[in-house]
Scaffold this active site. Structure first.
Site, PDB file in Angstrom:
ATOM      1  N   LYS A 125      -7.899  10.574   7.915  1.00  0.00           N
ATOM      2  CA  LYS A 125      -8.204   9.139   7.918  1.00  0.00           C
ATOM      3  C   LYS A 125      -9.393   8.785   8.804  1.00  0.00           C
ATOM      4  CE  LYS A 125      -3.819   9.380   8.508  1.00  0.00           C
ATOM      5  NZ  LYS A 125      -2.451   9.239   8.976  1.00  0.00           N
ATOM      6  N   ASP A 220      -2.770   3.614  12.976  1.00  0.00           N
ATOM      7  CA  ASP A 220      -2.789   4.328  11.689  1.00  0.00           C
ATOM      8  C   ASP A 220      -2.869   3.328  10.530  1.00  0.00           C
ATOM      9  OD1 ASP A 220      -2.082   6.895  10.039  1.00  0.00           O
ATOM     10  OD2 ASP A 220      -0.600   5.416   9.394  1.00  0.00           O
ATOM     11  N   LYS A 224      -5.919   2.671   7.722  1.00  0.00           N
ATOM     12  CA  LYS A 224      -5.713   2.625   6.263  1.00  0.00           C
ATOM     13  C   LYS A 224      -6.178   1.277   5.707  1.00  0.00           C
ATOM     14  CE  LYS A 224      -1.875   5.893   6.545  1.00  0.00           C
ATOM     15  NZ  LYS A 224      -0.467   6.029   6.900  1.00  0.00           N
TER      16      LYS A 224
HETATM   17  N1  HSE Z   1       1.940   8.996  10.436  1.00  0.00           N
HETATM   18  C1  HSE Z   1       1.613   8.552   9.121  1.00  0.00           C
HETATM   19  C2  HSE Z   1       2.716   7.646   8.626  1.00  0.00           C
HETATM   20  C3  HSE Z   1       1.423   9.763   8.226  1.00  0.00           C
HETATM   21  O1  HSE Z   1       3.785   7.614   9.241  1.00  0.00           O
HETATM   22  O2  HSE Z   1       2.525   6.944   7.635  1.00  0.00           O
HETATM   23  C4  HSE Z   1       0.820   9.473   6.874  1.00  0.00           C
HETATM   24  O3  HSE Z   1      -0.469   8.920   6.976  1.00  0.00           O
END
Ligand code: HSE
Length: 344
Positions: A125, A220, A224
């Site tokens: 990512k 995270d 995204k």
């Molecule tokens: N750590 C990420 C999640 C992994 O829990 O979605 C997948 O991108």
């Protein structure tokens, strides 16, 4: 044509892809006309091996799982960049860890490969969230393919769904649950499990990032969201532009109180256009139980594209896991293969 793959990074995702390739080799050749050899694997901890004739992946996976390192095979001293430069390699599978500050080492790997005209498929990512516009330009100039389906919703179609299947329809807004670890934690907390215990379980199950702060503080999901904003809605935003709030303040009491009002607390990502600018946000929201996203539980993820021609299109599926991410890489390679076959 036989593709020569180099897998850079052999953790959960690299091994997930290797397992699929071992199990489906014949089927992929028969049904998809996809022929390949894995000519190199390079991992900073486990070591590096090269074999121009193709590695015995099944044996290799067994060794790595038994001993945690590459054994029984003559190791190579080549660096990951030297592996990418090797003229035999034509697809670089980049599955090193995600770094959302520098994108490294993945960013260097991907730039190097694309500049040499090699195709890249990645689940990383960092480089895509930080440098998508630059990387796609390099890919275009050097006639190379850059696939990154697995960066959002893992193997569940998200990126290619928007770019290929929804081509011609305009995506007006995007809304979704993009992180499995936090969705798992929030779901577990509904049954009274403490935040701490739920996080521990998510780590044991292999869903969480190496640094779980990335999940629970929504870095995270923000990465995204940035990827979706820039790739699907032609934005030009940075990860730090995304308004971000994680789930660390949410208590079992908050969740129970919401449930009593027939609501569910979910970590919701949104992308929208405001005054001509693309904006992104990730934050916990109390959703009414009639909201489709209120019913996405455990490690499932979901994404709704609101479009001009089809109204809402929602995809629901697994968002994390080695096999799931491995499948994302395979789906990118099959898309590349179809594109190349058509060009002949
Ligand atoms: N750590 C990420 C999640 C992994 O829990 O979605 C997948 O991108």
């Amino acid at each position: 044509m036989v593709y020569n793959l180099a897998i850079i990074g052999f953790g959960t995702v690299g091994q997930g892809l290797a397992r699929i390739l071992v199990n489906k080799k014949d089927l992929l050749e028969r049904n998809n006309n996809f022929k390949f050899k894995v000519v190199a694997i390079s991992d900073i901890i486990k070591g590096t091996v090269i074999d121009q004739n193709g590695l015995n992946l099944a044996k290799f996976l067994q060794d790595v799982q038994k001993e945690g390192k590459i054994s029984g095979i003559k190791k190579s001293d080549f660096s990951s960049v030297e592996i990418i430069e090797n003229s035999a390699v034509n697809i670089v599978v980049e599955t090193t860890w995600t770094n959302l500050e520098t994108g490294e080492p993945g960013l260097t790997h991907i730039k190097k490969a694309l500049a040499l005209g090699k195709h890249v498929v990645t689940t990383n990512k960092g480089p895509i969230a930080l440098a998508y516009n630059e990387l796609s330009k390099i890919a275009k100039v050097h006639n190379a393919f850059l696939g990154f389906e697995g960066t959002v919703l893992s193997g569940t179609p998200a990126i290619n769904l928007a770019l290929r299947n929804l081509a011609g329809a305009s995506v007006k807004t995007i809304r979704g649950i993009l992180n499995s670890t936090t969705n798992y934690i929030l779901t577990q907390m509904e049954t009274g499990t403490t935040y701490r215990n739920a996080l521990k379980r998510a780590q044991t199950l292999g869903y969480a990032e190496a640094d779980p702060k990335m999940d629970v503080e929504a870095y995270d999901a923000a990465a995204k969201t940035t990827i979706l904003a820039n790739v699907v809605m032609n934005g030009n935003i940075k990860v730090t532009d995304v308004i971000r709030k994680g789930i660390t303040d949410i208590t079992v009491h908050d969740i129970r109180t919401a449930n009593l009002k027939r609501k569910k607390i979910k970590l919701i990502a949104k992308v929208w256009r405001e005054n001509g600018r693309i904006q992104g946000q990730v934050s916990p929201k109390a959703l009414s139980s009639t909201d489709i996203l209120a019913n996405i539980n455990g490690t499932l993820n979901a994404l709704t594209y609101s479009t001009d021609l089809l109204n809402d299109v929602t995809v629901i599926g697994r968002g994390a896991g080695g096999i799931e991410a491995g499948y994302a890489l395979l789906s990118d390679m099959l898309a590349l293969n179809q594109k190349l076959i058509k060009n002949f």
